[in-house]
Design a protein around this motif. Structure first.
Motif, short mmCIF file in Angstrom:
data_model
loop_
_atom_site.label_atom_id
_atom_site.label_comp_id
_atom_site.label_asym_id
_atom_site.label_seq_id
_atom_site.Cartn_x
_atom_site.Cartn_y
_atom_site.Cartn_z
N LYS A 125 4.30 47.29 45.88
CA LYS A 125 3.47 46.17 44.89
C LYS A 125 4.69 45.71 43.72
N ALA A 126 4.98 46.88 43.29
CA ALA A 126 6.79 46.92 42.69
C ALA A 126 7.76 45.80 43.01
N GLU A 127 7.43 45.59 44.46
CA GLU A 127 9.07 45.48 45.61
C GLU A 127 8.30 43.86 44.79
N ALA A 128 7.18 43.55 45.02
CA ALA A 128 6.94 42.03 44.96
C ALA A 128 7.10 41.60 43.50
N ASP A 129 6.96 42.39 42.40
CA ASP A 129 7.68 41.76 40.83
C ASP A 129 8.89 41.74 40.35
N ILE A 130 9.18 42.73 41.46
CA ILE A 130 10.82 42.36 41.11
C ILE A 130 11.09 41.05 41.81
N ALA A 131 10.79 40.67 43.29
CA ALA A 131 11.19 39.48 43.73
C ALA A 131 10.85 38.64 42.87
N GLU A 132 9.95 38.65 42.40
CA GLU A 132 9.37 37.72 42.15
C GLU A 132 9.95 37.31 40.31
N PHE A 133 10.59 38.56 39.77
CA PHE A 133 11.31 38.92 38.83
C PHE A 133 12.56 37.86 38.53
N LYS A 134 13.49 38.33 39.62
CA LYS A 134 13.98 38.01 40.62
C LYS A 134 14.77 36.44 40.71
N ALA A 135 13.78 36.08 41.30
CA ALA A 135 12.95 34.14 41.56
C ALA A 135 12.97 33.65 40.31
N GLN A 136 12.27 34.51 39.34
CA GLN A 136 12.09 33.26 38.16
C GLN A 136 13.49 33.56 37.37
N THR A 137 14.26 34.89 37.29
CA THR A 137 16.09 34.61 35.90
C THR A 137 16.73 33.31 37.12
N LEU A 138 16.54 33.73 38.35
CA LEU A 138 17.88 32.56 39.13
C LEU A 138 17.53 31.28 38.42
N ILE A 139 16.06 30.82 38.65
CA ILE A 139 15.25 29.83 38.14
C ILE A 139 15.72 29.44 36.94
N ASN A 140 16.77 30.25 35.89
CA ASN A 140 15.93 30.29 34.43
C ASN A 140 17.40 30.51 33.66
N SER A 141 18.43 31.33 34.93
CA SER A 141 20.04 31.57 34.16
C SER A 141 21.10 31.25 35.29
N GLY A 142 20.00 31.05 36.21
CA GLY A 142 21.70 30.67 37.60
C GLY A 142 22.14 31.96 38.44
N ALA A 143 23.43 31.72 39.06
CA ALA A 143 24.01 33.20 40.07
C ALA A 143 23.93 34.18 39.30
N GLU A 144 24.85 33.91 37.81
CA GLU A 144 25.81 34.94 36.84
C GLU A 144 24.44 35.59 36.65
N GLY A 145 23.22 35.13 36.30
CA GLY A 145 22.16 36.03 35.77
C GLY A 145 21.54 37.12 36.81
N VAL A 146 21.76 36.27 38.38
CA VAL A 146 20.69 36.68 39.07
C VAL A 146 21.87 37.83 39.60
N ASP A 147 22.80 38.16 39.46
CA ASP A 147 23.19 39.77 40.43
C ASP A 147 23.42 40.31 39.18
N LEU A 148 23.87 40.39 37.92
CA LEU A 148 23.33 41.30 36.98
C LEU A 148 21.93 41.69 37.46
N ILE A 149 21.45 41.06 37.23
CA ILE A 149 19.69 41.38 37.49
C ILE A 149 20.04 42.33 38.81
N SER A 150 20.03 42.06 40.29
CA SER A 150 20.02 42.76 40.89
C SER A 150 20.35 43.16 40.82
#
Length: 169
Positions: A125-150
């Motif tokens: 469940k935690a891994e699913a939440d993280i994946a969802e958060f990463k996807a939402q971050t990608l949508i909201n802030s572009g590739a640079e934000g995703v790299d930092l979040i990842s």
């Protein structure tokens, strides 16, 4: 015991042996005679019995016979006792009884416990939440934000894996 097992109509290595070898398997299991006495009982030399004991099919027959005897004589008694232990005063005894019954029924593997299964579900469940958060971050802030979040979440994931392993030990 051999006659009773023959009537069951079983198949497998024990039942594929000739009568002398089956008798030798039974006598070896009963462990009341020496190998010399067993060989004499089945009208063979001791060296023949020694050769039989080295044969993989004979060994498999010994294992099958042992399982048949245990199942025939003790399995139902053991299961009845386990069922009684479900109502024991000790919660640990109750848990062990239930776990054993579930394993016997094929509903729980040897590498599985209720606690470990719960931990695996929480982790998934935690891994699913993280994946969802990463996807939402990608949508909201572009590739640079995703790299930092990842990078941050990978560090967090490594820390929580270490804590989970620490909790299990």
């Amino acid at each position: 015991m051999t006659e009773k097992l023959d009537k069951i109509g079983q198949s497998g290595p024990f039942f594929e042996l000739d009568e002398r070898r089956r008798k030798a398997v039974v006598l070896l299991f009963e462990d009341e005679l020496t190998d010399e006495e067993i060989a004499k009982n089945v009208q063979r030399r001791r060296s023949t019995l020694d050769n039989w004991k080295k044969d993989p099919k004979f060994k498999a027959a010994q294992e099958q016979y042992k399982q048949l005897v245990v199942k025939d004589k003790f399995e139902s008694k053991a299961l009845k006792r386990l069922i009684e232990l479900i109502d024991a005063k000790s919660e640990m005894v109750q848990l062990q009884a239930v776990t054993t019954i579930l394993k016997m029924a094929g509903r729980l593997s040897e590498n599985s416990t209720p606690e470990l299964d719960e931990a695996k579900v929480r982790k998934a469940k935690a891994e699913a939440d993280i994946a969802e958060f990463k996807a939402q971050t990608l949508i909201n802030s572009g590739a640079e934000g995703v790299d930092l979040i990842s990078e941050y979440l990978d560090k967090l994931d490594n820390m929580s894996s270490k804590e989970l392993m620490k909790d299990e030990s």
